[in-house]
Design a protein around this motif. Structure first.
Motif, PDB file in Angstrom:
ATOM      1  N   GLN A   1       0.833  -1.206   0.000  1.00 48.42           N
ATOM      2  CA  GLN A   1       0.000   0.000   0.000  1.00 48.42           C
ATOM      3  C   GLN A   1       0.870   1.260   0.000  1.00 48.42           C
ATOM      4  N   GLN A   2       1.951   1.239   0.781  1.00 53.44           N
ATOM      5  CA  GLN A   2       2.834   2.405   0.824  1.00 53.44           C
ATOM      6  C   GLN A   2       3.520   2.605  -0.523  1.00 53.44           C
ATOM      7  N   LEU A   3       3.947   1.510  -1.160  1.00 51.80           N
ATOM      8  CA  LEU A   3       4.578   1.609  -2.463  1.00 51.80           C
ATOM      9  C   LEU A   3       3.626   2.224  -3.484  1.00 51.80           C
ATOM     10  N   ALA A   4       2.371   1.773  -3.489  1.00 50.80           N
ATOM     11  CA  ALA A   4       1.393   2.313  -4.439  1.00 50.80           C
ATOM     12  C   ALA A   4       1.153   3.803  -4.179  1.00 50.80           C
ATOM     13  N   TRP A   5       1.055   4.185  -2.915  1.00 53.73           N
ATOM     14  CA  TRP A   5       0.851   5.597  -2.568  1.00 53.73           C
ATOM     15  C   TRP A   5       2.056   6.434  -3.012  1.00 53.73           C
ATOM     16  N   ASP A   6       3.260   5.919  -2.783  1.00 53.37           N
ATOM     17  CA  ASP A   6       4.470   6.644  -3.195  1.00 53.37           C
ATOM     18  C   ASP A   6       4.539   6.782  -4.714  1.00 53.37           C
ATOM     19  N   ARG A   7       4.028   5.791  -5.431  1.00 51.13           N
ATOM     20  CA  ARG A   7       4.013   5.892  -6.891  1.00 51.13           C
ATOM     21  C   ARG A   7       3.033   6.969  -7.355  1.00 51.13           C
ATOM     22  N   VAL A   8       1.904   7.094  -6.676  1.00 51.96           N
ATOM     23  CA  VAL A   8       0.975   8.187  -6.991  1.00 51.96           C
ATOM     24  C   VAL A   8       1.685   9.524  -6.814  1.00 51.96           C
ATOM     25  N   GLU A   9       2.408   9.673  -5.707  1.00 50.67           N
ATOM     26  CA  GLU A   9       3.136  10.910  -5.446  1.00 50.67           C
ATOM     27  C   GLU A   9       4.198  11.157  -6.516  1.00 50.67           C
ATOM     28  N   ASP A  10       4.879  10.096  -6.945  1.00 53.00           N
ATOM     29  CA  ASP A  10       5.889  10.240  -7.993  1.00 53.00           C
ATOM     30  C   ASP A  10       5.269  10.708  -9.307  1.00 53.00           C
ATOM     31  N   LEU A  11       4.135  10.117  -9.673  1.00 57.81           N
ATOM     32  CA  LEU A  11       3.480  10.509 -10.926  1.00 57.81           C
ATOM     33  C   LEU A  11       2.994  11.951 -10.869  1.00 57.81           C
ATOM     34  N   ARG A  12       2.497  12.370  -9.731  1.00 57.89           N
ATOM     35  CA  ARG A  12       2.080  13.774  -9.583  1.00 57.89           C
ATOM     36  C   ARG A  12       3.298  14.698  -9.629  1.00 57.89           C
ATOM     37  N   ARG A  13       4.405  14.231  -9.078  1.00 64.49           N
ATOM     38  CA  ARG A  13       5.636  15.027  -9.129  1.00 64.49           C
ATOM     39  C   ARG A  13       6.118  15.168 -10.577  1.00 64.49           C
ATOM     40  N   LEU A  14       5.984  14.088 -11.340  1.00 64.16           N
ATOM     41  CA  LEU A  14       6.378  14.136 -12.750  1.00 64.16           C
ATOM     42  C   LEU A  14       5.533  15.146 -13.513  1.00 64.16           C
ATOM     43  N   VAL A  15       4.222  15.182 -13.227  1.00 61.10           N
ATOM     44  CA  VAL A  15       3.349  16.161 -13.874  1.00 61.10           C
ATOM     45  C   VAL A  15       3.827  17.579 -13.570  1.00 61.10           C
ATOM     46  N   GLN A  16       4.167  17.839 -12.308  1.00 64.58           N
ATOM     47  CA  GLN A  16       4.615  19.180 -11.929  1.00 64.58           C
ATOM     48  C   GLN A  16       5.944  19.531 -12.590  1.00 64.58           C
ATOM     49  N   ILE A  17       6.846  18.543 -12.677  1.00 64.07           N
ATOM     50  CA  ILE A  17       8.137  18.784 -13.331  1.00 64.07           C
ATOM     51  C   ILE A  17       7.929  19.162 -14.800  1.00 64.07           C
ATOM     52  N   ARG A  18       7.043  18.425 -15.474  1.00 58.19           N
ATOM     53  CA  ARG A  18       6.791  18.703 -16.893  1.00 58.19           C
ATOM     54  C   ARG A  18       6.138  20.083 -17.070  1.00 58.19           C
ATOM     55  N   LYS A  19       5.279  20.460 -16.137  1.00 59.03           N
ATOM     56  CA  LYS A  19       4.670  21.791 -16.223  1.00 59.03           C
ATOM     57  C   LYS A  19       5.721  22.880 -16.033  1.00 59.03           C
ATOM     58  N   ASP A  20       6.612  22.664 -15.050  1.00 55.06           N
ATOM     59  CA  ASP A  20       7.642  23.672 -14.764  1.00 55.06           C
ATOM     60  C   ASP A  20       8.612  23.840 -15.921  1.00 55.06           C
ATOM     61  N   THR A  21       8.875  22.752 -16.627  1.00 47.86           N
ATOM     62  CA  THR A  21       9.831  22.815 -17.742  1.00 47.86           C
ATOM     63  C   THR A  21       9.151  23.125 -19.075  1.00 47.86           C
ATOM     64  N   GLY A  22       7.818  23.181 -19.064  1.00 46.21           N
ATOM     65  CA  GLY A  22       7.081  23.468 -20.289  1.00 46.21           C
ATOM     66  C   GLY A  22       6.910  22.274 -21.200  1.00 46.21           C
ATOM     67  N   ALA A  23       7.304  21.080 -20.728  1.00 46.64           N
ATOM     68  CA  ALA A  23       7.207  19.878 -21.573  1.00 46.64           C
ATOM     69  C   ALA A  23       5.756  19.434 -21.740  1.00 46.64           C
ATOM     70  N   GLY A  24       4.967  19.515 -20.664  1.00 45.84           N
ATOM     71  CA  GLY A  24       3.560  19.143 -20.744  1.00 45.84           C
ATOM     72  C   GLY A  24       3.350  17.651 -20.881  1.00 45.84           C
ATOM     73  N   LEU A  25       2.058  17.273 -20.971  1.00 43.59           N
ATOM     74  CA  LEU A  25       1.694  15.860 -21.097  1.00 43.59           C
ATOM     75  C   LEU A  25       0.685  15.659 -22.218  1.00 43.59           C
TER      76      LEU A  25
END
Length: 498
Positions: A300-324
């Motif tokens: 359960q903790q691993l799955a939750w941490d993966r959700v956080e990682d994916l949300r972090r990736l979205v923010q990184i792409r927004k900050d760099t202008g890469a988008g999704l």
């Protein structure tokens, strides 16, 4: 909202409009980069229900409340979220005749979505004692007295506060602020304590972090009684006691974190013993024993941490202008899949949580086609809830998807720089890079002790050499000297030769 603020509200005393009276609620609150004062961006929610069916619902507007709560489109139930700094005026504006509830956690957005959770501050029991034979025929004071005995008999700490909900009881243990990364462990505590207290009326459906509980001083329309405090366990300042969360977890969970770690280490030791018995070749891979500070594995903790990682990736792409663009559907799908695997949401809140995540990706897309991309995942979530399994390679698996890290890395074409900012979604090469970094840190920490140990060994050797010379002068042979000094005969020969 913070545990401090909730403590004050639950005293049931007159609520001051002066914010200085709440100063101790905000002490020690750390900024998170969204402003100097976290009260500006940390939110709490009020939910109200008007049994008189007056529309719109209106509250007292004294105390400077600039946004009185209204029913949405004529409904008799409404919800409104406020920044934490508005707590005094919002609470003082509540009409006590209304059924009024307040969120028990803090959120980063003006809603109570789990994906927007910021911090947790209380463990509670919502006890419908009037539904149990134990509670029937006992007044509230007697129930509280007997309940404290029951909790003590189970070895649980005394609650920080017990209050009447107008019919049943709220039992609360306040604790230090806990970040949302620890939500799976917090949920484990809530599930355990709720399950343990089921015979005494604990509500199994009232244990989620987005829960709202009744505010002291407001009327329960079903009983006509006001919610009020019945018992307080005060600290030195007279406030309800606040516990360390890890201490509460050790009281409530069947195994403490240290016991879980020891159990896992024992399993690893057994596995290593098995491997050693085999005719294995090559270098032994690193295990948990090499890094004893790593936390035990939790799916359960691993799955939750993966959700956080994916949300972090979205923010990184927004900050760099890469988008999704072109990958929004996949991102939402994998975020919700892992959110379900983490067991932090259920079918009741599935669509609300997915809408919040879709809005993070692209608000315009979320209002349009983004709402229709998760039908198959919802079906699989229902299958999991019904206990169904999928067979693959002779094993039983959850109907939900459990991808490898490399699959997610390939799907979203993650770069090495993006990987370095992830917590769990990393490639084997990045895992080795982090292992080398841990090795370097570990070696640096060990160097002073190794130098001290080497110096002690050198000092001891010099003393033994002098002693060997003395014993040889007294006529002892090499073997006798080696026995007295607990060293090898060849070592004695070398010492005396030099």
């Amino acid at each position: 909202m913070s545990a401090f603020a909730q403590q004050y509200l639950d005293f049931g005393t007159a609520t001051p409009t002066d914010e200085s009276a709440y100063a101790h609620f905000y002490s020690g609150q750390a900024s998170h980069g969204q402003g100097e004062d976290p009260r500006d961006w940390v939110w709490f929610s009020i939910v109200q229900h008007d049994p008189r069916k007056i529309k719109p619902i209106d509250t007292h507007t004294h105390g400077g409340l600039s946004a009185p709560m209204r029913a949405n489109k004529g409904r008799k139930v409404c919800q409104q979220s406020y920044p934490l700094h508005m707590l005094p005026e919002v609470v003082s504006a509540i009409d006590p005749r209304l059924n009024s509830y307040i969120s028990q956690s803090e959120f980063t957005q003006p809603n109570r979505r789990i994906v927007n959770l910021w911090r947790l501050g209380v463990i509670w029991l919502d006890m419908d004692t009037y539904k149990t034979p134990w509670g029937q025929g006992r007044n509230l004071d007697t129930q509280v007295r007997d309940l404290l005995w029951i909790l003590e008999d189970k070895g649980y700490p005394e609650p920080s506060l017990v209050m009447s909900s107008g019919r049943g009881l709220y039992v609360k243990w306040f604790h230090d602020g806990l970040p949302r990364a620890a939500l799976p462990r917090w949920n484990a505590v809530m599930r355990q304590i709720t399950q343990e207290m089921l015979p005494w009326g604990s509500d199994a459906g009232a244990k989620d972090a987005s829960r709202v509980l009744r505010i002291a001083g407001t009327i329960n329309s079903r009983s006509g009684e006001a919610a009020h405090v019945l018992h307080i366990n005060p600290d030195a300042q007279g406030h309800p006691t606040r516990y360390d969360f890890n201490l509460l977890a050790e009281y409530f969970l069947p195994l403490s974190r240290e016991q879980v770690r020891e159990k896992r280490l024992a399993a690893i030791a057994r596995h290593e013993a098995y491997q050693n018995r085999q005719a294995a070749f090559g270098q032994r891979s690193r295990t948990h024993q090499d890094y004893p500070n790593l936390r035990p594995f939790s799916a359960q903790q691993l799955a939750w941490d993966r959700v956080e990682d994916l949300r972090r990736l979205v923010q990184i792409r927004k900050d760099t202008g890469a988008g999704l663009v072109g990958a929004r559907e996949l991102m939402l799908f994998w975020q919700m899949n892992h959110l379900l695997l983490s067991q932090q949401v259920d079918l009741r809140t599935f669509w609300q949580e997915s809408r919040t995540l879709a809005t993070e990706l692209d608000p315009e897309w979320a209002r349009g086609e983004g709402r229709n991309t998760l039908g198959s995942l919802f079906t699989k979530a229902k299958a999991q809830l019904n206990g169904e399994k999928v067979e693959f390679n002779g094993k039983q698996w959850s109907p939900l998807y459990t991808p490898k890290n490399q699959t997610l890395i390939d799907v979203f074409r993650m770069t090495p720089d993006e990987e370095r900012q992830m917590k769990t979604i990393i490639s084997p090469g990045m895992a080795r890079e982090r292992a080398r970094a841990r090795d370097r840190v570990r070696d640096q920490e060990r160097k002073p002790a190794m130098r001290r140990e080497k110096g002690m060994r050198t000092q001891g050797t010099e003393e033994q050499r002098r002693r060997a010379v003395e014993l040889r002068a007294n006529g002892l042979n090499y073997r006798e000297i080696s026995k007295q000094l607990s060293v090898g005969t060849q070592t004695v020969c070398r010492w005396l030769a030099n």
